[in-house]
Design a protein around this motif. Structure first.
Motif, PDB file in Angstrom:
ATOM      1  N   LEU A  37       0.600  -1.130  -0.015  1.00 29.11           N
ATOM      2  CA  LEU A  37       0.016   0.062   0.152  1.00 29.11           C
ATOM      3  C   LEU A  37       0.935   1.378  -0.047  1.00 29.11           C
ATOM      4  N   PHE A  38       0.339   2.224  -0.445  1.00 29.25           N
ATOM      5  CA  PHE A  38       0.970   3.606  -0.641  1.00 29.25           C
ATOM      6  C   PHE A  38       0.027   4.653  -0.044  1.00 29.25           C
ATOM      7  N   ALA A  39       0.472   5.269   0.834  1.00 35.34           N
ATOM      8  CA  ALA A  39      -0.376   6.386   1.570  1.00 35.34           C
ATOM      9  C   ALA A  39       0.038   7.842   1.082  1.00 35.34           C
ATOM     10  N   TRP A  53      -5.003   6.241   0.642  1.00 34.27           N
ATOM     11  CA  TRP A  53      -4.471   4.966   0.392  1.00 34.27           C
ATOM     12  C   TRP A  53      -4.760   4.404  -1.197  1.00 34.27           C
ATOM     13  N   LYS A  54      -3.656   3.826  -1.621  1.00 36.93           N
ATOM     14  CA  LYS A  54      -3.557   3.124  -2.854  1.00 36.93           C
ATOM     15  C   LYS A  54      -2.784   2.073  -2.798  1.00 36.93           C
ATOM     16  N   TRP A  99      -6.938  -0.810 -15.075  1.00 41.62           N
ATOM     17  CA  TRP A  99      -8.228  -1.216 -14.735  1.00 41.62           C
ATOM     18  C   TRP A  99      -8.725  -0.496 -13.193  1.00 41.62           C
ATOM     19  N   SER A 100      -7.745   0.447 -12.983  1.00 37.98           N
ATOM     20  CA  SER A 100      -8.302   1.272 -11.686  1.00 37.98           C
ATOM     21  C   SER A 100      -8.290   0.422 -10.285  1.00 37.98           C
ATOM     22  N   LEU A 101      -7.682  -0.709 -10.468  1.00 37.41           N
ATOM     23  CA  LEU A 101      -7.600  -1.650  -9.486  1.00 37.41           C
ATOM     24  C   LEU A 101      -6.773  -0.959  -8.195  1.00 37.41           C
ATOM     25  N   ASP A 102      -5.796  -0.093  -8.401  1.00 36.40           N
ATOM     26  CA  ASP A 102      -4.990   0.746  -7.542  1.00 36.40           C
ATOM     27  C   ASP A 102      -5.559   1.455  -6.571  1.00 36.40           C
ATOM     28  N   GLU A 103      -6.727   1.685  -6.949  1.00 38.05           N
ATOM     29  CA  GLU A 103      -7.891   2.907  -6.078  1.00 38.05           C
ATOM     30  C   GLU A 103      -8.549   2.167  -5.301  1.00 38.05           C
ATOM     31  N   TRP A 108     -11.664   2.165   1.867  1.00 35.03           N
ATOM     32  CA  TRP A 108     -11.385   2.536   3.356  1.00 35.03           C
ATOM     33  C   TRP A 108     -11.547   4.066   3.731  1.00 35.03           C
ATOM     34  N   ASN A 109     -11.086   4.724   2.807  1.00 34.51           N
ATOM     35  CA  ASN A 109     -11.103   6.083   3.011  1.00 34.51           C
ATOM     36  C   ASN A 109     -12.677   6.823   3.087  1.00 34.51           C
ATOM     37  N   VAL A 110     -13.260   6.145   2.359  1.00 30.73           N
ATOM     38  CA  VAL A 110     -14.892   6.121   2.139  1.00 30.73           C
ATOM     39  C   VAL A 110     -15.451   5.950   3.500  1.00 30.73           C
ATOM     40  N   VAL A 111     -15.245   4.815   4.126  1.00 30.53           N
ATOM     41  CA  VAL A 111     -15.638   4.023   5.489  1.00 30.53           C
ATOM     42  C   VAL A 111     -15.316   5.077   6.668  1.00 30.53           C
ATOM     43  N   LEU A 112     -14.155   5.495   6.426  1.00 31.29           N
ATOM     44  CA  LEU A 112     -13.575   6.654   7.372  1.00 31.29           C
ATOM     45  C   LEU A 112     -14.169   7.833   7.535  1.00 31.29           C
ATOM     46  N   GLY A 113     -14.831   8.244   6.294  1.00 30.84           N
ATOM     47  CA  GLY A 113     -15.346   9.563   6.231  1.00 30.84           C
ATOM     48  C   GLY A 113     -14.563  10.680   5.564  1.00 30.84           C
TER      49      GLY A 113
END
Length: 196
Positions: A37-39, A53-54, A99-103, A108-113
């Motif tokens: 992962l890359f932050a 995160w990606k 395929w935008s899989l890295d996104e 998790w960012n959505v879950v965290l708000g």
């Protein structure tokens, strides 16, 4: 309603996609030295920074090389500029980006708000500082995992046009618009048009 739906859908997606996420993480780890992962710090709602995160799609240390590459292309002051045939991207990274899989970790960012499923894409601070007051109105809503300009050409869309689309989204948001963008996102990902 939007924020609740975002978090519920993102959490469910993480659970359903967990085998895929694990497989991608292992593949990234085995393909090149460095973490899976890359932050990256991005600017979110009302200008607040957050860690996005990606899956890592570039070689380790690629961030430090960016300024040099931008100078070589004469694009230091151009937001969203993508380096053609970027040598920092790994072979696995090219597939993930295609395929935008890295996104996917951004769920998790959505879950965290920090993010929404749909909204303007989050920018780095250097890009925000290049924006005028009108363009910074993009920061009045949460950034999104996908958005209007992502489904209209992705990296092929010029900066000013991307900003115009983001501002249109901010001004005309509706639940129906979000549903349409999500549907078009699936089509854009499958076609791979504009992916870098």
């Amino acid at each position: 309603m939007k924020h609740t739906a975002d978090r519920m859908i993102a959490l469910l997606s993480l659970v359903v996609l967990s085998p895929v996420l694990l497989a991608i993480a292992v593949t990234v780890l085995l393909s090149s030295p460095g973490p899976a992962l890359f932050a990256h710090e991005r600017i979110g709602l009302n200008g607040r920074p957050f860690r996005m995160w990606k899956f890592r799609s570039m070689r380790t240390g690629a961030d430090e090389e960016l300024a040099t590459f931008l100078r070589e292309h004469g694009r230091e002051n151009e937001p969203l500029f993508k380096i053609p045939e970027d040598p920092r991207i790994t072979s696995v990274g090219r597939v993930l980006r295609r395929w935008s899989l890295d996104e996917l970790p951004q769920l998790w960012n959505v879950v965290l708000g920090h993010m929404s499923l749909v909204g303007p894409r989050p920018q780095v601070l250097a890009e925000v500082l290049l924006c005028d007051e009108q363009e910074r109105r993009r920061l009045t809503v949460k950034p999104g995992l996908t958005g209007l300009w992502q489904v209209s050409g992705r990296s092929q869309v010029p900066w000013k046009e991307a900003v115009r689309m983001d501002l249109r989204y901010v001004e005309r948001w509706s639940l129906l618009l979000d549903i349409r963008i999500l549907a078009r996102t699936l089509k854009a990902v499958i076609s791979g048009r504009g992916a870098v």
